[in-house]
Write a protein that holds these residues in place. Structure first.
Motif, PDB file in Angstrom:
ATOM      1  N   ARG A  33     -20.960  22.539  11.916  1.00  0.00           N
ATOM      2  CA  ARG A  33     -21.406  22.504  13.324  1.00  0.00           C
ATOM      3  C   ARG A  33     -21.055  23.809  14.034  1.00  0.00           C
ATOM      4  O   ARG A  33     -21.883  24.377  14.745  1.00  0.00           O
ATOM      5  CB  ARG A  33     -20.713  21.349  14.068  1.00  0.00           C
ATOM      6  CG  ARG A  33     -21.470  20.069  14.132  1.00  0.00           C
ATOM      7  CD  ARG A  33     -20.732  19.006  14.933  1.00  0.00           C
ATOM      8  NE  ARG A  33     -20.906  19.240  16.357  1.00  0.00           N
ATOM      9  CZ  ARG A  33     -19.903  19.357  17.235  1.00  0.00           C
ATOM     10  NH1 ARG A  33     -18.662  19.250  16.838  1.00  0.00           N
ATOM     11  NH2 ARG A  33     -20.138  19.545  18.492  1.00  0.00           N
ATOM     12  N   GLU A  73     -23.167  26.679  12.991  1.00  0.00           N
ATOM     13  CA  GLU A  73     -24.514  26.603  13.573  1.00  0.00           C
ATOM     14  C   GLU A  73     -24.491  26.736  15.089  1.00  0.00           C
ATOM     15  O   GLU A  73     -25.513  26.568  15.744  1.00  0.00           O
ATOM     16  CB  GLU A  73     -25.194  25.289  13.158  1.00  0.00           C
ATOM     17  CG  GLU A  73     -25.528  25.201  11.685  1.00  0.00           C
ATOM     18  CD  GLU A  73     -26.608  26.176  11.255  1.00  0.00           C
ATOM     19  OE1 GLU A  73     -27.645  26.272  11.939  1.00  0.00           O
ATOM     20  OE2 GLU A  73     -26.406  26.856  10.229  1.00  0.00           O
ATOM     21  N   TYR A 131     -28.779  15.555  12.468  1.00  0.00           N
ATOM     22  CA  TYR A 131     -29.728  16.610  12.786  1.00  0.00           C
ATOM     23  C   TYR A 131     -29.401  17.881  11.999  1.00  0.00           C
ATOM     24  O   TYR A 131     -30.280  18.515  11.411  1.00  0.00           O
ATOM     25  CB  TYR A 131     -29.727  16.907  14.296  1.00  0.00           C
ATOM     26  CG  TYR A 131     -30.747  17.939  14.686  1.00  0.00           C
ATOM     27  CD1 TYR A 131     -32.081  17.590  14.890  1.00  0.00           C
ATOM     28  CD2 TYR A 131     -30.385  19.283  14.822  1.00  0.00           C
ATOM     29  CE1 TYR A 131     -33.028  18.548  15.225  1.00  0.00           C
ATOM     30  CE2 TYR A 131     -31.321  20.247  15.156  1.00  0.00           C
ATOM     31  CZ  TYR A 131     -32.646  19.868  15.355  1.00  0.00           C
ATOM     32  OH  TYR A 131     -33.581  20.827  15.675  1.00  0.00           O
ATOM     33  N   LEU A 132     -28.132  18.243  11.980  1.00  0.00           N
ATOM     34  CA  LEU A 132     -27.689  19.437  11.266  1.00  0.00           C
ATOM     35  C   LEU A 132     -28.029  19.343   9.781  1.00  0.00           C
ATOM     36  O   LEU A 132     -28.571  20.287   9.200  1.00  0.00           O
ATOM     37  CB  LEU A 132     -26.176  19.609  11.445  1.00  0.00           C
ATOM     38  CG  LEU A 132     -25.504  20.768  10.720  1.00  0.00           C
ATOM     39  CD1 LEU A 132     -25.970  22.100  11.302  1.00  0.00           C
ATOM     40  CD2 LEU A 132     -23.989  20.643  10.838  1.00  0.00           C
ATOM     41  N   GLU A 163     -25.508  14.441  15.849  1.00  0.00           N
ATOM     42  CA  GLU A 163     -25.495  15.891  15.639  1.00  0.00           C
ATOM     43  C   GLU A 163     -25.392  16.225  14.156  1.00  0.00           C
ATOM     44  O   GLU A 163     -26.069  17.132  13.671  1.00  0.00           O
ATOM     45  CB  GLU A 163     -24.323  16.530  16.382  1.00  0.00           C
ATOM     46  CG  GLU A 163     -24.467  16.536  17.890  1.00  0.00           C
ATOM     47  CD  GLU A 163     -23.234  17.122  18.549  1.00  0.00           C
ATOM     48  OE1 GLU A 163     -22.954  18.320  18.326  1.00  0.00           O
ATOM     49  OE2 GLU A 163     -22.561  16.364  19.276  1.00  0.00           O
ATOM     50  N   TYR A 164     -24.534  15.498  13.438  1.00  0.00           N
ATOM     51  CA  TYR A 164     -24.399  15.732  12.001  1.00  0.00           C
ATOM     52  C   TYR A 164     -25.722  15.463  11.289  1.00  0.00           C
ATOM     53  O   TYR A 164     -26.149  16.231  10.429  1.00  0.00           O
ATOM     54  CB  TYR A 164     -23.326  14.827  11.391  1.00  0.00           C
ATOM     55  CG  TYR A 164     -21.917  15.054  11.853  1.00  0.00           C
ATOM     56  CD1 TYR A 164     -21.493  16.272  12.387  1.00  0.00           C
ATOM     57  CD2 TYR A 164     -20.976  14.041  11.750  1.00  0.00           C
ATOM     58  CE1 TYR A 164     -20.181  16.460  12.793  1.00  0.00           C
ATOM     59  CE2 TYR A 164     -19.665  14.216  12.156  1.00  0.00           C
ATOM     60  CZ  TYR A 164     -19.274  15.423  12.679  1.00  0.00           C
ATOM     61  OH  TYR A 164     -17.979  15.606  13.078  1.00  0.00           O
ATOM     62  N   GLY A 183     -30.786  21.847   9.491  1.00  0.00           N
ATOM     63  CA  GLY A 183     -30.038  23.100   9.401  1.00  0.00           C
ATOM     64  C   GLY A 183     -30.495  23.968   8.233  1.00  0.00           C
ATOM     65  O   GLY A 183     -31.255  23.523   7.363  1.00  0.00           O
ATOM     66  N   LYS A 195     -22.830  24.802  17.304  1.00  0.00           N
ATOM     67  CA  LYS A 195     -22.838  23.526  18.038  1.00  0.00           C
ATOM     68  C   LYS A 195     -21.433  23.093  18.441  1.00  0.00           C
ATOM     69  O   LYS A 195     -21.292  22.117  19.129  1.00  0.00           O
ATOM     70  CB  LYS A 195     -23.463  22.414  17.170  1.00  0.00           C
ATOM     71  CG  LYS A 195     -24.829  22.732  16.651  1.00  0.00           C
ATOM     72  CD  LYS A 195     -25.869  22.444  17.673  1.00  0.00           C
ATOM     73  CE  LYS A 195     -27.235  22.606  17.035  1.00  0.00           C
ATOM     74  NZ  LYS A 195     -28.243  23.020  17.964  1.00  0.00           N
TER      75      LYS A 195
END
Length: 160
Positions: free
Chosen positions: A154, A157, A19-20, A16-17, A24, A159
């Protein structure tokens, strides 16, 4: 250790990090960093952790070596020979882990003269956090402050 649960969670959020950080809104995240950084530093006590000093070595650049050697009252060559080695990228790094300048109470014996990498670590208030994705991901696994800032991004955004 006091921050182990945070670092375990950081391991679970690596994808997730990544991708962010890669997808992001860069400008939005950059604007949020100063506040997230300040908030994280109020929650986390570096002296309770010192994972950075125990697990990483900063680069000791020539100005750092000169400054540290002077403060320790030794020649630059002696400092290099005693405490440093060249890494695979040609940078001087600490010869051992934990850092030879880390005291038993997690303070730094050369704090006022520490390397610029140490002064800036964990880069949570600058664009390095967003631009150097692999470094940031690695830092979230070691530094509760890096983890806390990434968690703040996160949540921002949507998440978290």
């Amino acid at each position: 250790m006091i921050y182990d649960p945070l670092l375990k969670e950081a391991k679970e959020h690596q994808k997730e990090y990544k991708y962010l950080l890669e997808k992001g809104n860069f400008n939005k995240m950059l604007r949020a960093l100063p506040e997230l950084d300040e908030e994280a530093f109020t929650k986390i006590d570096c002296l309770q952790c010192a994972n950075c000093c125990k697990n990483h070595s900063p680069r000791f650049k020539q100005p750092d070596i000169k400054r540290i050697a002077k403060s320790l009252g030794m020649k630059e060559g002696e400092l290099v020979a005693r405490y440093l080695k060249l890494d695979e990228e040609g940078d001087y790094v600490a010869r051992q882990k934990p850092c030879p300048f880390l005291a038993t109470d997690n303070t730094c014996n050369i704090y006022e003269d520490r390397p610029s990498d140490c002064r800036r670590y964990p880069y949570t208030d600058e664009d390095v956090l967003l631009k150097r994705v692999q470094l940031t991901l690695k830092n979230t696994l070691v530094c509760p402050i890096a983890f806390t800032v990434l968690e703040g991004l996160r949540k921002m955004e949507g998440k978290g």
